[in-house]
Design a protein around this motif. Structure first.
Motif, PDB file in Angstrom:
ATOM      1  N   LEU A 277       0.846  -1.455   0.129  1.00 40.89           N
ATOM      2  CA  LEU A 277       0.102   0.040   0.040  1.00 40.89           C
ATOM      3  C   LEU A 277       0.969   1.219  -0.058  1.00 40.89           C
ATOM      4  CD1 LEU A 277      -3.163  -0.346   2.236  1.00 40.89           C
ATOM      5  CD2 LEU A 277      -3.000  -0.388  -0.014  1.00 40.89           C
ATOM      6  N   SER A 278       1.991   1.178   0.750  1.00 37.63           N
ATOM      7  CA  SER A 278       2.814   2.222   0.735  1.00 37.63           C
ATOM      8  C   SER A 278       3.436   2.763  -0.511  1.00 37.63           C
ATOM      9  CB  SER A 278       3.725   2.449   1.760  1.00 37.63           C
ATOM     10  OG  SER A 278       4.505   1.039   2.094  1.00 37.63           O
ATOM     11  N   MET A 279       3.595   1.668  -1.408  1.00 40.15           N
ATOM     12  CA  MET A 279       4.039   1.823  -2.925  1.00 40.15           C
ATOM     13  C   MET A 279       2.818   2.522  -3.650  1.00 40.15           C
ATOM     14  SD  MET A 279       7.031   0.861  -2.989  1.00 40.15           S
ATOM     15  CE  MET A 279       7.752   0.760  -1.350  1.00 40.15           C
ATOM     16  N   ILE A 280       1.653   1.973  -3.584  1.00 34.95           N
ATOM     17  CA  ILE A 280       0.666   2.358  -4.167  1.00 34.95           C
ATOM     18  C   ILE A 280       0.022   3.855  -3.847  1.00 34.95           C
ATOM     19  CG2 ILE A 280      -1.938   2.300  -4.620  1.00 34.95           C
ATOM     20  CD1 ILE A 280      -1.493  -0.927  -4.232  1.00 34.95           C
ATOM     21  N   SER A 281       0.345   4.321  -2.636  1.00 35.35           N
ATOM     22  CA  SER A 281       0.185   5.432  -2.223  1.00 35.35           C
ATOM     23  C   SER A 281       1.412   6.500  -2.248  1.00 35.35           C
ATOM     24  CB  SER A 281      -0.431   5.453  -0.653  1.00 35.35           C
ATOM     25  OG  SER A 281       0.619   4.702  -0.082  1.00 35.35           O
ATOM     26  N   ALA A 282       2.416   6.137  -3.077  1.00 37.56           N
ATOM     27  CA  ALA A 282       3.644   6.868  -2.959  1.00 37.56           C
ATOM     28  C   ALA A 282       4.131   7.390  -1.711  1.00 37.56           C
ATOM     29  CB  ALA A 282       3.162   8.201  -3.742  1.00 37.56           C
ATOM     30  N   LEU A 283       3.972   6.664  -0.561  1.00 36.13           N
ATOM     31  CA  LEU A 283       4.558   6.801   0.808  1.00 36.13           C
ATOM     32  C   LEU A 283       6.030   6.476   0.635  1.00 36.13           C
ATOM     33  CD1 LEU A 283       1.914   5.982   3.542  1.00 36.13           C
ATOM     34  CD2 LEU A 283       2.028   8.169   2.090  1.00 36.13           C
ATOM     35  N   ASP A 284       6.320   5.762  -0.177  1.00 35.76           N
ATOM     36  CA  ASP A 284       7.713   5.086  -0.563  1.00 35.76           C
ATOM     37  C   ASP A 284       7.894   4.939  -1.895  1.00 35.76           C
ATOM     38  OD1 ASP A 284      10.298   4.694  -0.173  1.00 35.76           O
ATOM     39  OD2 ASP A 284      10.191   3.726   1.806  1.00 35.76           O
ATOM     40  N   VAL A 285       8.969   4.564  -2.470  1.00 35.44           N
ATOM     41  CA  VAL A 285       9.280   4.559  -3.812  1.00 35.44           C
ATOM     42  C   VAL A 285       9.782   3.175  -4.187  1.00 35.44           C
ATOM     43  CG1 VAL A 285      10.419   5.684  -5.847  1.00 35.44           C
ATOM     44  CG2 VAL A 285       9.650   7.023  -3.865  1.00 35.44           C
ATOM     45  N   PRO A 286       9.381   2.497  -5.217  1.00 33.31           N
ATOM     46  CA  PRO A 286       9.979   1.039  -5.379  1.00 33.31           C
ATOM     47  C   PRO A 286      11.307   1.302  -5.858  1.00 33.31           C
ATOM     48  CG  PRO A 286       7.964   1.565  -6.967  1.00 33.31           C
ATOM     49  CD  PRO A 286       8.224   2.928  -5.934  1.00 33.31           C
ATOM     50  N   GLU A 287      12.237   0.066  -5.386  1.00 28.88           N
ATOM     51  CA  GLU A 287      13.462   0.054  -5.790  1.00 28.88           C
ATOM     52  C   GLU A 287      13.700  -0.181  -7.199  1.00 28.88           C
ATOM     53  OE1 GLU A 287      15.114  -2.812  -3.049  1.00 28.88           O
ATOM     54  OE2 GLU A 287      14.415  -1.690  -1.689  1.00 28.88           O
ATOM     55  N   SER A 288      12.831  -0.993  -7.919  1.00 27.30           N
ATOM     56  CA  SER A 288      12.969  -1.205  -9.344  1.00 27.30           C
ATOM     57  C   SER A 288      11.510  -1.060  -9.551  1.00 27.30           C
ATOM     58  CB  SER A 288      13.798  -2.230  -9.684  1.00 27.30           C
ATOM     59  OG  SER A 288      13.321  -3.441  -9.283  1.00 27.30           O
ATOM     60  N   GLY A 289      11.150  -1.171 -11.070  1.00 28.83           N
ATOM     61  CA  GLY A 289       9.961  -1.314 -11.424  1.00 28.83           C
ATOM     62  C   GLY A 289       9.068   0.057 -11.702  1.00 28.83           C
ATOM     63  N   SER A 290       8.064   0.066 -12.068  1.00 27.79           N
ATOM     64  CA  SER A 290       7.447   1.517 -12.092  1.00 27.79           C
ATOM     65  C   SER A 290       5.834   1.192 -11.459  1.00 27.79           C
ATOM     66  CB  SER A 290       7.337   2.094 -13.412  1.00 27.79           C
ATOM     67  OG  SER A 290       6.624   1.113 -14.391  1.00 27.79           O
ATOM     68  N   ILE A 291       5.329   2.231 -11.072  1.00 22.66           N
ATOM     69  CA  ILE A 291       3.785   2.565 -10.713  1.00 22.66           C
ATOM     70  C   ILE A 291       3.152   3.506 -11.969  1.00 22.66           C
ATOM     71  CG2 ILE A 291       2.095   2.878  -9.130  1.00 22.66           C
ATOM     72  CD1 ILE A 291       4.082   1.725  -7.020  1.00 22.66           C
ATOM     73  N   ARG A 292       2.290   3.238 -12.183  1.00 21.87           N
ATOM     74  CA  ARG A 292       1.576   4.231 -13.189  1.00 21.87           C
ATOM     75  C   ARG A 292       0.072   4.537 -12.918  1.00 21.87           C
ATOM     76  NH1 ARG A 292       4.584   1.231 -16.889  1.00 21.87           N
ATOM     77  NH2 ARG A 292       2.482   0.337 -17.654  1.00 21.87           N
ATOM     78  N   TYR A 293      -0.130   5.877 -12.850  1.00 17.57           N
ATOM     79  CA  TYR A 293      -1.703   6.284 -12.412  1.00 17.57           C
ATOM     80  C   TYR A 293      -2.140   6.907 -13.567  1.00 17.57           C
ATOM     81  CZ  TYR A 293      -5.568   8.795 -10.632  1.00 17.57           C
ATOM     82  OH  TYR A 293      -6.920   9.205 -10.186  1.00 17.57           O
ATOM     83  N   GLN A 294      -3.405   6.172 -14.116  1.00 12.49           N
ATOM     84  CA  GLN A 294      -4.072   6.916 -15.485  1.00 12.49           C
ATOM     85  C   GLN A 294      -2.574   7.036 -16.535  1.00 12.49           C
ATOM     86  OE1 GLN A 294      -6.241  10.112 -14.317  1.00 12.49           O
ATOM     87  NE2 GLN A 294      -7.949   9.193 -14.044  1.00 12.49           N
ATOM     88  N   ASP A 295      -1.841   5.705 -16.726  1.00 15.37           N
ATOM     89  CA  ASP A 295      -1.063   5.702 -17.683  1.00 15.37           C
ATOM     90  C   ASP A 295       0.311   6.858 -17.523  1.00 15.37           C
ATOM     91  OD1 ASP A 295      -1.309   3.593 -19.169  1.00 15.37           O
ATOM     92  OD2 ASP A 295      -2.347   4.648 -21.033  1.00 15.37           O
TER      93      ASP A 295
END
Ligand SMILES: Nc1ncnc2c1ncn2[C@@H]1O[C@H](COP(=O)(O)OP(=O)(O)OP(=O)(O)O)[C@@H](O)[C@H]1O
Ligand SMILES: [Mg+2]
Lengths: 229, 459
Positions: A52-70
């Motif tokens: 959840l903290s990745m999805i909510s941008a409370l922290d940042v993934p070490e690798s990979g990416s998260i996109r919101y509305q592309d």
């Protein structure tokens, strides 16, 4: 353009623990669709809160990416994304302890770009009332409320923000079954009627049964275990 | 987010830590302020002493040292300041008037001396010891002080006052007219009035009839027989002397501002004719009077810096704890996407509020305490000096004769020792306090705001 409002692509994240690294999320990929109600199950310590903290941008993934509305979160700006696009309810109902329930809710209403029309205070009271917090309790400092009441204020605070993505980390954990059911029904309603995307972490199979899609976090991967058509 | 409202709500609803910071700030501020106020009083006391000792700088010759060094005729001759040099020094913009004073003496027959030591009947005798004055009249020796200035320096600085008549005119000064200003005492004992004529006798018994144009009051004991006249007349009298006094009996420079005395002396000393001469402005007296102040200033200075340094560190530490304690709250605000500047704004505003309250209270407290400390200093430190053998107390009268400054004792300094603080200093102190506050709050905020929200929340 794809149909996902939020998409995780090979997200990895781990904690450094006594000198050695322990990976919690391992190249996790999953897409969340708009207007659906998700629940995430998984054993304690499996990494649900971390996810959840990745999805909510409370922290940042070490690798990979998260996109919101592309759009990549780093492009949107983590602060801006948190401010305008999502609301989160924490596992421990995190409220500002020197404010009243009302003030906590109001404070969150002022932040996002999209605001509800009308008198802010009235709306705040109304949302709190929906959560079963009457005016006298809404005007009390949150430290002088019961755990369940504080949890309901935390939910009200998240709902007070007009955003597309609502995240909850066991939001109904401290509530009795009846109240919990009411709150879950409200989330369902928000998803189906207002097109909001709801992602809740839960230990309860009953809650999971009410959701559109149930996921399980295991060994750093997210697997779909049920989908309602 | 209503940062001001939330700041006030936090301080009011969770006051314990705020009160802790407030108390520490008041303690530190009050001590530092008290020190600074006392220091201000010390420097204004210095100004008071300098102003009171006056703006007159005197040309002095150190005959004793010259004799010790067994200097030659040439060097002795150099010790007399020339007219050109004196006027050159007097051209300095800080100088209002230059006084070149020439003295002489004369006798007057049939008049009584007004001074205590006077009234001696002086019998003039020739080489064989025979009296050459048959009438055995009283003869009074008169000291004559010649002025080139319209108003002699003694009157200018208020040592003497003209009780009736007038000063000399420019014309009388230039022509060397035979005009004199005499003391009230001398006028009274000899029943003399303005406009009366006195017959003075010079060394070679030439008679000079002088008109009394003014009568003065304020003559010190033993100086009642002093007359003031024009320098030109003095030169005329001296021209009859076989061994006339060389040079000026005294040279004074009156400055516009007493506070320029030290810089004027420093700048003009190189123009002096000999190393056995100097410019002086009651420096010994100034040093004596300011000696107790010097020590006090040193002590307060050290105290201020020690308290300031220790206090700043304590305040920074406490404020850091105050902010560090709220890392979780900061994380919560960050998780909702709250603007970092606004978060920092609220916290700094909270500390600023505490600082302002502490400042106002400390200003009041230190006004009180410095009042007590100030009167303690005035009563114990400053007056204590007078029980010590004080050099100014046994100055013989003849030394005092050439003094062109009013008397000033340490008690008057103590009376004037006034503790107060001006708005300029207050403003500076306020800015310094706010500066410390911003550093104290800014550093931990800067660090915490750089955390990821998850890290701050997991605190
Ligand atoms: N800051 C941290 N440093 C090191 N390890 C951490 C940190 N935070 C969490 N962990 C570890 O990471 C693992 C996943 O934690 P997380 O809180 O995501 O679990 P969870 O699935 O939410 O568990 P629960 O259901 O008990 O809430 C746990 O083993 C936890 O001990
Ligand atoms: Mg958890």
């Amino acid at each position: 353009m794809n149909e996902y409002i939020l998409e995780m692509d090979k997200v990895s994240f781990g904690y450094r623990d006594g000198g050695k690294k322990r990976m919690i999320l391992k190249e996790l990929s999953y897409g969340f669709e708009k207007g659906r109600f998700y629940t995430i199950l998984g054993p304690s310590g499996s990494g649900k809160t971390t996810l959840l903290s990745m999805i909510s941008a409370l922290d940042v993934p070490e690798s990979g990416s998260i996109r919101y509305q592309d759009k990549d979160l780093s492009k949107i700006g983590y602060g801006k994304y948190r401010r305008n696009h999502m609301a989160i309810i924490f596992q421990k109902y995190n409220l500002i302890d020197y404010l009243t329930g009302l003030e906590n809710v109001e404070a969150n209403m002022e932040i996002a770009k999209n605001k509800f029309n009308g008198n802010k205070k009235e709306i705040a009271y109304k949302i709190l009332n929906t959560m079963g917090i009457v005016k006298t309790k809404a005007d009390r400092r949150v430290t002088k409320l019961s755990g369940g009441e504080q949890q309901r204020i935390a939910i009200a605070r998240a709902l007070a923000k007009d955003v597309d993505l609502i995240l909850g980390d066991e939001p109904t954990g401290a509530l009795d079954t009846a109240t919990s059911n009411e709150v879950i029904d409200l989330f369902k309603y928000l998803a189906s009627e207002y097109g909001k995307t709801i992602i809740l972490v839960t230990h309860s199979d009953e809650v999971a049964a009410k959701s559109d899609i149930s996921l399980r976090l295991d060994d750093g991967q997210l697997r779909q275990i049920k989908e309602k058509k | 987010m209503k940062i001001f409202k939330h700041a006030v709500l936090n301080l009011v609803r969770k006051p314990t830590k705020a009160i802790m910071i407030l108390v520490i700030m008041i303690l530190v501020f009050s001590l530092v302020f008290t020190g600074i106020i006392i220091q201000n009083s010390i420097s204004s006391s210095r100004v008071f002493i300098r102003t009171h000792l006056g703006a007159v700088v005197q040309y002095e010759q150190d005959w004793e040292k010259a004799m010790q060094d067994q200097i030659g005729e040439d060097e002795y001759a150099k010790m007399q300041i020339s007219r050109e040099t004196a006027i050159d020094i007097g051209k300095d913009a800080r100088v209002r008037n230059t006084y070149l004073i020439e003295n002489s003496y004369a006798m007057a027959q049939g008049l009584k001396s007004a001074s205590q030591q006077g009234g001696i009947i002086v019998y003039e005798t020739d080489i064989s010891g025979e009296k050459i004055r048959s009438d055995e009249n009283e003869v009074v020796y008169l000291n004559l002080s010649g002025s080139e200035n319209l108003i002699p320096i003694e009157f200018e600085i208020g040592k003497l006052t003209l009780s009736s008549g007038r000063y000399f005119s420019q014309e009388e000064l230039e022509n060397g007219d035979r005009v004199v200003i005499i003391s009230e005492e001398f006028a009274a004992i000899n029943s003399l009035n303005l406009g009366d004529s006195i017959s003075l006798e010079t060394y070679n018994m030439a008679k000079m009839d002088c008109t009394i144009v003014g009568i003065y009051s304020g003559a010190a004991q033993f100086t009642e027989d002093n007359f003031f006249t024009t320098s030109a007349m003095i030169r005329e009298i001296n021209s009859f002397e076989p061994y006339p006094m060389e040079g000026y009996s005294a040279v004074y420079f009156m400055l516009n501002d007493p506070l320029d005395v030290d810089s004027f002396i420093a700048d003009s000393t190189e123009k002096l004719p000999s190393k056995y001469t100097k410019l002086a402005a009651n420096n010994n007296e100034y040093k004596n009077l300011t000696k107790p102040l010097d020590l006090m200033e040193l002590i307060t200075n050290i105290l201020i810096w020690v308290i300031f340094a220790a206090g700043a560190m304590i305040i920074i530490a406490v404020v850091t704890i105050f902010i560090r304690d709220r890392k979780f709250e900061i994380g919560l605000l960050l998780s909702t996407g709250q603007n970092k500047l606004k978060i920092a704004g609220q916290f700094i505003f909270e500390i600023a509020l505490i600082t302002i309250i502490a400042f106002v209270l400390s200003a009041g407290v230190s006004q009180l305490t410095s009042g007590y400390v100030g009167s303690w200093i005035a009563e114990n430190q400053l007056t204590e000096e007078k029980t010590n053998p004080d050099s100014s107390q046994d100055i013989p009268y003849y030394y005092d004769y050439g003094r062109m400054t009013p008397e000033l004792d340490i008690e008057s300094v103590a009376d004037e020792f006034d503790v107060s603080i001006d708005t300029g200093t207050l403003l500076n102190l306020f800015l310094i306090s706010m500066g410390i506050m911003v550093i104290a709050a800014g550093a931990p905020l800067f660090i915490i705001l750089r955390y990821k929200p998850r890290e701050a929340l997991q605190d």
